[in-house]
Design a protein around this motif. Sequence first.
Motif, short mmCIF file in Angstrom:
data_model
loop_
_atom_site.label_atom_id
_atom_site.label_comp_id
_atom_site.label_asym_id
_atom_site.label_seq_id
_atom_site.Cartn_x
_atom_site.Cartn_y
_atom_site.Cartn_z
N GLU A 95 84.04 9.63 21.00
CA GLU A 95 82.92 10.16 20.21
C GLU A 95 83.36 11.47 19.57
OE1 GLU A 95 79.86 10.59 23.06
OE2 GLU A 95 79.48 8.45 23.29
N TRP A 96 83.18 11.52 18.25
CA TRP A 96 83.66 12.68 17.49
C TRP A 96 82.51 13.34 16.75
CZ3 TRP A 96 88.82 14.17 17.59
CH2 TRP A 96 89.69 13.26 18.21
N SER A 97 82.57 14.64 16.65
CA SER A 97 81.56 15.40 15.90
C SER A 97 82.26 16.39 15.00
CB SER A 97 80.61 16.13 16.86
OG SER A 97 81.34 17.01 17.71
N LEU A 98 81.61 16.71 13.88
CA LEU A 98 82.19 17.62 12.90
C LEU A 98 82.21 19.06 13.41
CD1 LEU A 98 80.62 16.34 9.56
CD2 LEU A 98 83.02 16.20 10.23
N LEU A 99 83.27 19.77 13.08
CA LEU A 99 83.35 21.19 13.35
C LEU A 99 82.83 21.95 12.13
CD1 LEU A 99 86.91 21.35 14.93
CD2 LEU A 99 84.77 21.84 16.12
N PRO A 100 82.28 23.13 12.32
CA PRO A 100 81.83 23.92 11.17
C PRO A 100 83.03 24.39 10.35
CG PRO A 100 81.70 25.20 13.19
CD PRO A 100 82.02 23.81 13.61
N PRO A 101 82.84 24.66 9.08
CA PRO A 101 83.95 25.16 8.25
C PRO A 101 84.41 26.53 8.71
CG PRO A 101 81.87 25.28 7.06
CD PRO A 101 81.59 24.51 8.31
N ALA A 102 85.70 26.81 8.56
CA ALA A 102 86.26 28.10 8.97
C ALA A 102 85.86 29.19 7.98
CB ALA A 102 87.78 28.00 9.06
N THR A 103 85.71 30.40 8.50
CA THR A 103 85.38 31.56 7.67
C THR A 103 86.33 32.71 8.02
OG1 THR A 103 83.78 32.46 9.25
CG2 THR A 103 82.95 30.88 7.61
N MET A 153 90.69 21.84 -0.18
CA MET A 153 91.36 20.57 -0.45
C MET A 153 91.18 19.59 0.69
SD MET A 153 94.91 21.94 -2.18
CE MET A 153 95.40 20.30 -2.72
N ARG A 154 90.74 20.07 1.84
CA ARG A 154 90.47 19.19 2.99
C ARG A 154 89.06 19.40 3.45
NH1 ARG A 154 95.37 21.27 3.93
NH2 ARG A 154 94.36 23.02 4.94
N GLY A 155 88.54 18.43 4.19
CA GLY A 155 87.22 18.57 4.77
C GLY A 155 87.30 19.33 6.08
N THR A 156 86.18 19.41 6.77
CA THR A 156 86.16 20.10 8.05
C THR A 156 86.79 19.22 9.13
OG1 THR A 156 83.94 19.24 8.46
CG2 THR A 156 84.11 21.40 7.44
N GLY A 157 87.21 19.86 10.24
CA GLY A 157 87.83 19.12 11.32
C GLY A 157 86.79 18.47 12.22
N ARG A 158 87.30 17.73 13.21
CA ARG A 158 86.42 17.06 14.17
C ARG A 158 86.89 17.39 15.58
NH1 ARG A 158 86.32 13.62 9.77
NH2 ARG A 158 84.31 12.64 9.31
N LYS A 159 85.96 17.31 16.52
CA LYS A 159 86.28 17.56 17.92
C LYS A 159 85.78 16.39 18.77
CE LYS A 159 81.97 19.93 19.03
NZ LYS A 159 81.33 21.13 19.59
N SER A 160 86.43 16.22 19.92
CA SER A 160 86.01 15.18 20.85
C SER A 160 86.43 15.56 22.26
CB SER A 160 86.63 13.83 20.48
OG SER A 160 86.31 12.84 21.43
N LEU A 161 85.61 15.18 23.21
CA LEU A 161 85.94 15.43 24.62
C LEU A 161 86.47 14.19 25.31
CD1 LEU A 161 82.87 17.65 25.67
CD2 LEU A 161 85.17 18.40 25.02
N ASN A 162 86.32 13.02 24.66
CA ASN A 162 86.76 11.77 25.27
C ASN A 162 87.58 10.89 24.33
OD1 ASN A 162 84.82 10.87 23.49
ND2 ASN A 162 83.32 10.34 25.10
N CYS A 163 87.87 11.38 23.13
CA CYS A 163 88.63 10.66 22.10
C CYS A 163 87.91 9.39 21.62
CB CYS A 163 90.04 10.30 22.60
SG CYS A 163 91.08 11.73 22.90
#
Length: 255
Positions: free
Chosen positions: A13-21, A1-11
């Motif tokens: 630039e953001w990049s997608l996290l892989p889906p959880a398994t 029901m939701r997409g994958t999360g995102r991560k950032s080291l400086n708030c």
Amino acid sequence: MRGTGRKSLNCMEWSLLPPATEEMAMQTSVVKGRFMGDPSHEYEHTQLQKVHEGEKVFEEEVVVQIKEETRLVSIIDQIDKAVAVIPRGALFKTPFGPIHVNRTFEGLSLSEAKKLSSYFHFREPVELKNKTLLEKADLDPSLDFLDSLEHDIPKGSWSIQMERGNALVVLRSLLWPGLTFYHAPRTKNCGYIYVGTVNLVCSVLLLPLISTSIWYPGSEERTTELEDPALKQVAEGWNVLMREMMVGGNGSGRR
């Protein structure tokens, strides 16, 4: 029901996290403590593995490395499945199955906003599937297709408060301290955020406290007198822990 999360080291630039398994969940379940803040950091865990040599079977220690990014993905998924919240009516389900955003949703009324039954888990339903037809008789299948917070176990694992002169309702999870959901009644404004130390509170420890008003920043502390001195001491310890976790340990009780 939701997409994958995102991560950032400086708030910025953001990049997608892989889906959880499920494999990620099993790998990271052995890692304890706080995050290091570096996605490339690798935790080391020693475990026993069976080794076969001919007909002989023996165990040997193997060092397993687990990336912090993998742990982050697993924790986000775990928190979302446990305590992500959405108000009743924000989504609707068609008779054919698809779920859509309810564009006619104008927010909960003030009376509805004060009820835990007006909020659902924002994940695939689990408990709803176990209900009998009689229990589902009063449910609206287009709106009540998710698990209600009202039936969470243990009872009392959610704190619900009205703030800003009833202009805002705030829900906080006592199982995942740091998870806060907000909704402005009679508006579409709602959301949730988690700011915590990724520590799940054992539900067994929470049970003695369900009759006790738990302290949170911005609220007055009201602790019900408990007959058992040991339980009273646990409740007081809980409030101290909340201060340390949620207001930086300054003990002020106000931001």
